[in-house]
Motif scaffolding. Sequence first.
Motif, mmCIF file in Angstrom:
data_model
loop_
_atom_site.group_PDB
_atom_site.id
_atom_site.type_symbol
_atom_site.label_atom_id
_atom_site.label_comp_id
_atom_site.label_asym_id
_atom_site.label_seq_id
_atom_site.Cartn_x
_atom_site.Cartn_y
_atom_site.Cartn_z
ATOM 1 N N THR A 174 9.484 -0.645 0.007
ATOM 2 C CA THR A 174 8.957 -0.028 1.228
ATOM 3 C C THR A 174 7.635 -0.666 1.647
ATOM 4 O O THR A 174 7.406 -0.934 2.830
ATOM 5 N N ALA A 175 6.753 -0.928 0.689
ATOM 6 C CA ALA A 175 5.468 -1.568 1.012
ATOM 7 C C ALA A 175 5.689 -2.977 1.555
ATOM 8 O O ALA A 175 5.031 -3.401 2.509
ATOM 9 N N ARG A 176 6.627 -3.711 0.957
ATOM 10 C CA ARG A 176 6.926 -5.068 1.419
ATOM 11 C C ARG A 176 7.477 -5.048 2.841
ATOM 12 O O ARG A 176 7.159 -5.910 3.662
ATOM 13 N N ALA A 177 8.297 -4.044 3.151
ATOM 14 C CA ALA A 177 8.844 -3.924 4.510
ATOM 15 C C ALA A 177 7.744 -3.639 5.532
ATOM 16 O O ALA A 177 7.887 -3.975 6.710
ATOM 17 N N GLN A 178 6.639 -3.049 5.099
ATOM 18 C CA GLN A 178 5.513 -2.744 5.997
ATOM 19 C C GLN A 178 4.501 -3.884 6.065
ATOM 20 O O GLN A 178 3.460 -3.748 6.699
ATOM 21 N N GLY A 179 4.749 -4.978 5.370
ATOM 22 C CA GLY A 179 3.821 -6.110 5.396
ATOM 23 C C GLY A 179 2.674 -5.950 4.427
ATOM 24 O O GLY A 179 1.606 -6.524 4.639
ATOM 25 N N ALA A 180 2.873 -5.179 3.371
ATOM 26 C CA ALA A 180 1.828 -4.950 2.372
ATOM 27 C C ALA A 180 2.377 -5.290 0.993
ATOM 28 O O ALA A 180 3.565 -5.600 0.831
ATOM 29 N N ARG A 181 1.500 -5.211 0.010
ATOM 30 C CA ARG A 181 1.872 -5.507 -1.373
ATOM 31 C C ARG A 181 1.531 -4.305 -2.230
ATOM 32 O O ARG A 181 0.450 -3.728 -2.108
ATOM 33 N N LEU A 182 2.437 -3.924 -3.102
ATOM 34 C CA LEU A 182 2.220 -2.801 -3.997
ATOM 35 C C LEU A 182 1.367 -3.274 -5.171
ATOM 36 O O LEU A 182 1.739 -4.192 -5.890
ATOM 37 N N LEU A 183 0.203 -2.666 -5.348
ATOM 38 C CA LEU A 183 -0.689 -3.036 -6.441
ATOM 39 C C LEU A 183 -0.491 -2.156 -7.671
ATOM 40 O O LEU A 183 -0.550 -2.642 -8.801
ATOM 41 N N ARG A 184 -0.260 -0.868 -7.450
ATOM 42 C CA ARG A 184 -0.116 0.060 -8.570
ATOM 43 C C ARG A 184 0.803 1.191 -8.160
ATOM 44 O O ARG A 184 0.776 1.657 -7.020
#
Length: 134
Positions: free
Chosen positions: A88-98
């Motif tokens: 979901t984070a990748r689909a929003q243009g972000a990266r999951l850190l934790r």
Amino acid sequence: MRWRKPSLTRPQTRPWARLRIRRDDGSATIWAALTATVLCALFAVVLALGQVVTARHRAAAAADLAALAAAAHALRGESAACARAAETARAQGARLLRCAVRGEIADVRTSARAGPFAPTALARAGPVPPTPRR
């Protein structure tokens, strides 16, 4: 009185008047260049601020959605919930850190990059505890 022909080689002005005029020659060019430089620098700062704000909002939205996705899949286990949060984070243009899931509550941290800036955001999602009735 006899008429004299004026000299064409030298203007008939006072010496101090010429000095005063020559001291100001080109000053408008310097002020215009300085003003243009300051305005360009101000415009660059405003653009950088816009990038930071955009990246921060993107990171916050991605964290919120990733936390909701992880909380929705929390009963399947932490690895499945965090995999869904990363997707979901990748689909929003972000990266999951934790990503951490305790029970049905998911804590997520994401980062969104915009130019040289990479702000992070935190989010927590889970069921609402019941409120005691009076």
